[in-house]
Design an enzyme around this catalytic site. Structure first.
Site, PDB file in Angstrom:
ATOM      1  N   TYR A 122      -2.765  17.027 -16.122  1.00 18.74           N
ATOM      2  CA  TYR A 122      -2.522  18.236 -15.194  1.00 18.74           C
ATOM      3  C   TYR A 122      -3.872  18.602 -14.483  1.00 18.74           C
ATOM      4  O   TYR A 122      -4.025  19.588 -13.967  1.00 18.74           O
ATOM      5  CB  TYR A 122      -1.724  19.538 -15.905  1.00 18.74           C
ATOM      6  CG  TYR A 122      -0.424  19.479 -16.069  1.00 18.74           C
ATOM      7  CD1 TYR A 122       0.071  18.019 -16.177  1.00 18.74           C
ATOM      8  CD2 TYR A 122       0.407  20.510 -16.451  1.00 18.74           C
ATOM      9  CE1 TYR A 122       1.731  17.932 -16.504  1.00 18.74           C
ATOM     10  CE2 TYR A 122       1.740  20.043 -16.902  1.00 18.74           C
ATOM     11  CZ  TYR A 122       2.388  18.949 -17.038  1.00 18.74           C
ATOM     12  OH  TYR A 122       3.511  18.865 -17.452  1.00 18.74           O
ATOM     13  N   LYS A 174      -0.459  11.078 -28.799  1.00 14.79           N
ATOM     14  CA  LYS A 174      -0.087   9.602 -28.452  1.00 14.79           C
ATOM     15  C   LYS A 174      -1.330   8.502 -28.587  1.00 14.79           C
ATOM     16  O   LYS A 174      -1.398   7.857 -27.511  1.00 14.79           O
ATOM     17  CB  LYS A 174       0.674   9.516 -27.427  1.00 14.79           C
ATOM     18  CG  LYS A 174       1.504   8.406 -26.597  1.00 14.79           C
ATOM     19  CD  LYS A 174       2.825   8.333 -27.613  1.00 14.79           C
ATOM     20  CE  LYS A 174       3.297   6.762 -27.280  1.00 14.79           C
ATOM     21  NZ  LYS A 174       4.332   6.680 -28.030  1.00 14.79           N
ATOM     22  N   ASP A 208       6.265  11.178 -29.754  1.00 12.38           N
ATOM     23  CA  ASP A 208       7.982  10.926 -29.800  1.00 12.38           C
ATOM     24  C   ASP A 208       8.493  11.261 -31.195  1.00 12.38           C
ATOM     25  O   ASP A 208       9.687  11.676 -31.176  1.00 12.38           O
ATOM     26  CB  ASP A 208       8.100   9.616 -29.437  1.00 12.38           C
ATOM     27  CG  ASP A 208       6.933   8.488 -29.997  1.00 12.38           C
ATOM     28  OD1 ASP A 208       5.853   9.021 -30.138  1.00 12.38           O
ATOM     29  OD2 ASP A 208       7.090   7.364 -29.555  1.00 12.38           O
ATOM     30  N   ASP A 232       3.893  21.062 -22.646  1.00 12.08           N
ATOM     31  CA  ASP A 232       4.972  21.304 -21.612  1.00 12.08           C
ATOM     32  C   ASP A 232       6.347  20.960 -22.040  1.00 12.08           C
ATOM     33  O   ASP A 232       7.305  21.849 -21.983  1.00 12.08           O
ATOM     34  CB  ASP A 232       4.414  20.819 -20.174  1.00 12.08           C
ATOM     35  CG  ASP A 232       5.105  21.426 -19.057  1.00 12.08           C
ATOM     36  OD1 ASP A 232       5.823  22.431 -19.246  1.00 12.08           O
ATOM     37  OD2 ASP A 232       5.014  20.864 -17.732  1.00 12.08           O
TER      38      ASP A 232
END
Ligand code: NAD
Length: 337
Positions: A122, A174, A208, A232
């Protein structure tokens, strides 16, 4: 003592939920001088500017704001005012607590998600690449991550855990695929976690897996710290675990300013119909009262919201009830005192 706070009612359902929230805060007896300003679609209509300087100046001088949701056009149009506010005031920590109010599918959720708020995907570093006649043949959005900001957000999460008596922090990443941006976050996170060894437990897990574990067994989570995009998405998932977006607040905390808001958006589908649940905005106001040092008033406001929903059964439509936004506001204001 009177506190000076900037009030941005917001777009869509914003004005309705903000009106009831101000009533509930005023009912706590804490004296607040609200400086009402506009941003988002309302400001585009009035000033052709989604984030007018007068609104920024109000926050700059008061250093605390309570903000309603702001509409952001999808795709084209002005950039998100929420993102701009976070970057303007370096609101680096987004804190989103979610706890079960109404037992349902899950009975014992009590999670605080701490999201890095100014970097990652972002950061606003994006462009299209032209191929042939197509000006938008390729879209590029870059994730900018700095060691400084990673350490700062993870440290914030651990300090939060200590301040509020929380036991463990999960560092969510991740790094297996995004070896640079997420790898740096994990590396910095593990280093900071070491400083808190023996005081706050910590572990790390891949985003995940975290998303799945949240649905399978949310009670295992306490504090989660993660980067902007993952935070988010996971925070909305966590909202779903405790009854939906109408129940989860958020605080955007910087070194000099803090902006409190509901996690949800402007809900154009129900705007102006008196159907919106003002609880998330009220809970955001309770976070604001904590921030101002008004812990007792914050606790009374939270208790009044829980009693209204759980014990008195006064619920808006999203929680299966039939109370209007105003009726819900009446019920909370009556219980705050
Ligand atoms: P949304 O959160 O506005 O709505 C999603 C769904 O949840 C809708 O069905 C809505 O009716 C419902 N909902 C949301 N809040 C509710 C409440 N308090 N009570 C009852 N039901 C509620 O998400 P969206 O539709 O994806 O976004 C609408 C607009 O809001 C977009 O312009 C988006 O950019 C903006 N937005 C703003 C913020 C913010 O200002 N912090 C956050 C998210 C989205």
């Amino acid at each position: 003592m009177t506190y000076d706070v900037t009030l941005i009612p917001g777009d869509g359902i914003g004005p309705e939920i903000t009106e009831q929230t101000v009533r509930a805060v005023d009912a706590t007896g804490v004296s607040i001088s609200w400086d009402t300003q506009i941003a988002g679609m309302a400001a585009v209509t009035a000033h052709q500017d989604p984030l007018p300087e007068i609104t920024l100046e109000s926050i700059r001088t008061r250093r605390v704001a309570l903000k309603g949701p702001l509409t952001t056009p999808v795709g084209d149009g002005y950039r998100s005012v929420n993102v701009a506010l976070r970057q303007e005031f370096e609101l680096y920590a987004n804190v989103r607590p979610a706890a079960t109010i109404l037992p349902g599918r899950y009975n014992d959720v009590d999670i605080v998600l701490v999201r890095e708020n100014v970097e990652g995907l972002y950061s606003g570093v994006e462009h299209f690449i032209k191929v042939g006649d197509d000006h938008r043949a390729v879209g590029v959005s870059q994730a900018i991550v700095t060691r400084l900001a990673c350490e700062r957000i993870v440290r914030y999460a651990f300090e939060y855990a200590i301040r509020y008596g929380r036991k463990k922090v999960a560092i969510v990443h991740k790094a297996n695929i995004l070896k640079m941006a997420s790898g740096l976050f994990l590396e910095a996170g593990r280093a900071v976690a070491k400083e808190y060894e023996g005081r706050v437990a910590s572990y790390d897990l891949i985003v995940d897996n975290c998303a799945m574990q949240l649905v399978l067994k949310p009670e295992q989570f306490d504090v989660i710290v993660t980067t902007n995009l993952f935070g988010d998405i996971l925070s909305d998932e966590i909202s779903g675990l405790v009854g939906g977006l109408g129940l989860t607040p958020g605080g955007n905390i910087g070194t000099g300013c803090a902006v409190f808001e509901a996690v949800h958006g402007s809900a154009p589908d129900i705007a102006g119909q008196g159907l919106a649940n003002p609880s998330a905005q009220m809970l955001a106001a309770a976070m604001m009262l904590d921030h101002l040092g008004e812990l007792d008033a914050a606790a009374r406001l939270r208790r009044a919201i829980v009693m209204t929903i759980r014990d008195a059964g006064v619920r808006t439509r999203d929680l299966g009830g039939s109370a209007s936004t105003r009726e819900f506001g009446d019920a909370v204001a009556a219980r705050v005192g």
